[in-house]
Design a protein around this motif. Sequence first.
Motif, short mmCIF file in Angstrom:
data_model
loop_
_atom_site.label_atom_id
_atom_site.label_comp_id
_atom_site.label_asym_id
_atom_site.label_seq_id
_atom_site.Cartn_x
_atom_site.Cartn_y
_atom_site.Cartn_z
N GLU A 181 99.12 -53.64 -18.74
CA GLU A 181 98.58 -54.65 -19.66
C GLU A 181 99.04 -54.43 -21.08
O GLU A 181 99.32 -55.37 -21.81
CB GLU A 181 97.05 -54.66 -19.59
CG GLU A 181 96.50 -55.29 -18.32
CD GLU A 181 95.02 -55.60 -18.43
OE1 GLU A 181 94.36 -55.14 -19.39
OE2 GLU A 181 94.52 -56.32 -17.54
N ARG A 182 99.09 -53.18 -21.48
CA ARG A 182 99.53 -52.87 -22.85
C ARG A 182 99.97 -51.42 -22.91
O ARG A 182 99.66 -50.62 -22.02
CB ARG A 182 98.42 -53.13 -23.87
CG ARG A 182 97.16 -52.34 -23.64
CD ARG A 182 96.09 -52.64 -24.68
NE ARG A 182 95.79 -54.04 -24.82
CZ ARG A 182 94.94 -54.72 -24.02
NH1 ARG A 182 94.34 -54.09 -23.01
NH2 ARG A 182 94.71 -55.98 -24.22
N GLU A 203 97.53 -49.41 -30.36
CA GLU A 203 98.18 -50.37 -29.46
C GLU A 203 99.57 -50.71 -29.99
O GLU A 203 99.73 -51.01 -31.18
CB GLU A 203 97.33 -51.64 -29.37
CG GLU A 203 97.87 -52.68 -28.42
CD GLU A 203 96.91 -53.84 -28.21
OE1 GLU A 203 97.33 -54.88 -27.67
OE2 GLU A 203 95.72 -53.71 -28.59
N GLN A 251 98.50 -48.75 -20.15
CA GLN A 251 97.14 -49.08 -19.74
C GLN A 251 97.21 -50.12 -18.64
O GLN A 251 97.75 -51.22 -18.82
CB GLN A 251 96.33 -49.62 -20.92
CG GLN A 251 94.86 -49.87 -20.56
CD GLN A 251 94.40 -51.25 -20.92
OE1 GLN A 251 94.53 -51.67 -22.07
NE2 GLN A 251 93.86 -51.98 -19.95
N PRO A 253 95.71 -52.72 -15.55
CA PRO A 253 94.55 -53.61 -15.40
C PRO A 253 93.35 -52.80 -14.90
O PRO A 253 93.44 -52.03 -13.96
CB PRO A 253 95.03 -54.61 -14.34
CG PRO A 253 96.52 -54.62 -14.46
CD PRO A 253 96.90 -53.21 -14.81
#
Length: 368
Positions: A181-182, A203, A251, A253
Amino acid sequence: MTPPTLGILGGGQLAQMLALAALPLGIRTVVLEPDPQAPARLCAEHLCAPYTDPAGLGRLAACDAVTLEFENVPVEALAALEGRGPVRPGGTLPARSKHRAREKEALRAAGAATAPFVAVETQADLPGALEAVGGQGLLKTSELGYDGKGQAQVNSEADLRAAWEGLGRVPCVLEELVAFEREVSLGVARNVAGEVAFGPLVENTHRRGILRTSVYPAQVPPDTEAQARDLARRVAEGWGLEGLLTLEFFQLPGGDLLVNEVAPRVHNSGHLTQDGGGVSQFEAQVRAVLGWPLTDWAPLHPCAMVNVVGTPDEREPDWDAIDALPGTRRHLYHKAHRPGRKLGHVNLVAPDVETLWGRLAELERRIP
């Protein structure tokens, strides 16, 4: 009282910022760096010589401690310093983190999960390797790749063979292509007394394989930062870290983290700590290396960073507009323009997260 001195192997922008963080603490820095135009020459004693130069290494050995600006320091330099004074991080840690296969094996041994991977050392390792990582992967050179260099996405056996040839038939790691996701990162510092401190969970986004933006706080599930800290502590203690280490995570889900890469030093994603309030990552590394007391270095305010990278047409950021945007502060490295080269970064601080994201969008429009 004689002021403490910190030796640094490498004289690029990270060494420059380490030296600038050390100076207010009463610490003088000495850098060993062969480039006569090294950014750190402007704020540190610059030994312009090869990393293996005996006289230069002797000068570093006379410092209170030596640290690293980058992990690809010649092993001969580290061997020459061994036993002559503290080198932090030292021991096998730099050699481990500069080699992707060894790094991933050591991460797993410390209890940190990574993407499934296969070492591709020779042509005989190619058959079946892609199937072993799920049919899609990233082939990365085991050493020297950074900022998107030395890697290729592969979706078939033919892709894999062509990519390995294109990378020079050198030892590589084939990793599963992870649906994440990131990307987030977190620094951990540990001193000789075993005291541990943490940086912020940041992030990150990338453009053409190079870090573009870093933002704090990261938009992650509530327990993700605690998970990142737990993994970072395991690695720091399991590897016997003395100094600072940055972990980059995928990261997934649901919030679980996989460690992507590790850097035994301050990291581009942590530059926002220079202006977010409190201790910066650079002061944290200086303190850890010299054995001083540590404290966490998460910013006190929402903040972000945008990298300034050289473009083929040598376009400059719109500095007037950037300086007029509330909360910005520029950090330039005094490096000659070259496409794809990191020339500096701009930090941004805001009173709240919503304002930060709005101003970040405006800041990005002003930087090519």
